[in-house]
Scaffold this active site. Sequence first.
Site, mmCIF file in Angstrom:
data_model
loop_
_atom_site.group_PDB
_atom_site.id
_atom_site.type_symbol
_atom_site.label_atom_id
_atom_site.label_comp_id
_atom_site.label_asym_id
_atom_site.label_seq_id
_atom_site.Cartn_x
_atom_site.Cartn_y
_atom_site.Cartn_z
ATOM 1 N N CYS A 40 49.538 30.383 29.665
ATOM 2 C CA CYS A 40 49.535 31.741 28.972
ATOM 3 C C CYS A 40 50.706 32.210 28.425
ATOM 4 O O CYS A 40 51.885 31.967 28.676
ATOM 5 C CB CYS A 40 49.274 32.800 30.224
ATOM 6 N N CYS B 36 53.985 38.607 31.363
ATOM 7 C CA CYS B 36 53.667 39.538 32.321
ATOM 8 C C CYS B 36 54.485 39.148 33.735
ATOM 9 O O CYS B 36 54.436 37.861 34.219
ATOM 10 C CB CYS B 36 52.473 39.563 32.774
ATOM 11 N N CYS C 86 53.347 37.554 36.881
ATOM 12 C CA CYS C 86 52.316 36.593 36.980
ATOM 13 C C CYS C 86 52.620 35.291 37.022
ATOM 14 O O CYS C 86 53.703 34.700 36.315
ATOM 15 C CB CYS C 86 51.299 36.619 35.765
ATOM 16 N N CYS D 274 33.110 36.573 39.660
ATOM 17 C CA CYS D 274 34.175 36.868 38.886
ATOM 18 C C CYS D 274 34.658 35.844 38.103
ATOM 19 O O CYS D 274 35.329 34.850 38.685
ATOM 20 C CB CYS D 274 35.205 37.662 39.490
ATOM 21 N N CYS E 15 30.989 39.159 36.127
ATOM 22 C CA CYS E 15 32.162 39.996 35.641
ATOM 23 C C CYS E 15 33.373 38.849 35.069
ATOM 24 O O CYS E 15 33.571 38.165 35.559
ATOM 25 C CB CYS E 15 33.011 40.783 36.701
ATOM 26 N N CYS F 75 35.849 47.204 34.544
ATOM 27 C CA CYS F 75 36.454 46.897 35.807
ATOM 28 C C CYS F 75 37.920 46.884 35.354
ATOM 29 O O CYS F 75 38.285 46.076 34.558
ATOM 30 C CB CYS F 75 35.950 45.595 36.547
ATOM 31 N N ARG G 278 38.069 48.330 45.067
ATOM 32 C CA ARG G 278 38.179 46.996 45.853
ATOM 33 C C ARG G 278 39.449 46.580 46.347
ATOM 34 O O ARG G 278 40.397 46.770 45.372
ATOM 35 C CB ARG G 278 37.741 45.954 44.898
#
Length: 351
Positions: free
Chosen positions: A71, A75, A78, A115, A147, A207, A277
């Site tokens: 990626c 972040c 992460c 998901c 999702c 979400c 959740r």
Amino acid sequence: MTHSGLSPDWNALADRSLAGELLSREQALAVLQAADTELLAQLAAAYRVRHHYWGNRVRLHFLLNAQSGLCPEDCNYCAQSKISAADIEKYPLLAQEKILAAAARADQLKAGTFCFVISGRSPSESVFQRVLAAVRTVKAQYPLKVCACLGLLDQRQTQQLAEAGVDRVNHNLNTSEKFHSHICTTHTFGDRISTLKAVQSAGITTCSGGILGMGESDEDVIDLALSLRQLNVTSVPVNFLIPITGTPLANQNQLDPRRCLRILCLYRFLLPTQEIRIAGGREVHLRSLQPLGLYPANSIFIGDYLTTPGQAAHRDLEMIEDAGFVLETADGSPLTPVPEAMPQLTTSIPT
């Protein structure tokens, strides 16, 4: 840190939440800063709100990390980001047969939602088309809601996702607008808002939640919830930071089980109608108090997370049953009793 001063009437806060009224900032801070002796009373009040909208049902979500690592974003939390030195498995988008195997596992575990997550800023056109094809196949074969979590998306992409049958798109705000630049600099808080609005304009439910325990203040915890309320998102995953070796937040440690439960109570008061959740970090930070998290929250992931393992599926199912809750099917109806074969299932995906 908690205080031992005069606490508000938690049931009065529940009444206010049930009436659709917004807690004051002072009341919200009081929830987060209450003494530990108030915790059970807070949970009981939050459960009143949860039960009004969700009864004693628990939704299960199954997470597939369909593309890992590689990626370009920075972040800090992460393990998959470009600045991470974490030792994780990295791979391009999984072949369709592996995606279908994961969907089959989700269906076996009676998860209502599958998901589907890929790493990266935004999917390339070739990857995006393969995602659309996989979604169509999953929807044709299994009674699952899908999702998709695909990074930043535009209006054209969200419209195509809707046409393919995607029920929901996940795109977390992660933290407050004020604290965002401390966590990520390669995209803005506004970029995330734009993606959520593109999803909503395509008629797909949203979400969006956050990661708590990244060094944010109580004010940031509240501001994130208020942003989610303003956006009227449908589902709110509450992640608790797992400090991963090799990431900039590897040494961050500001959570304990009671802090996590107070956050969940606050989010139930501020987001009364939303699905809440308990997501990443549930097992690490709630530990022996995990069942208490079901009193404010009405949903959990079953199985593993993106780069960290979750609790064994049979233990999640035992926890739900032991606490007197029942599973919810994909269409929202109670699933009782819990199928006897379920505790023997694993969540590993055949390689």
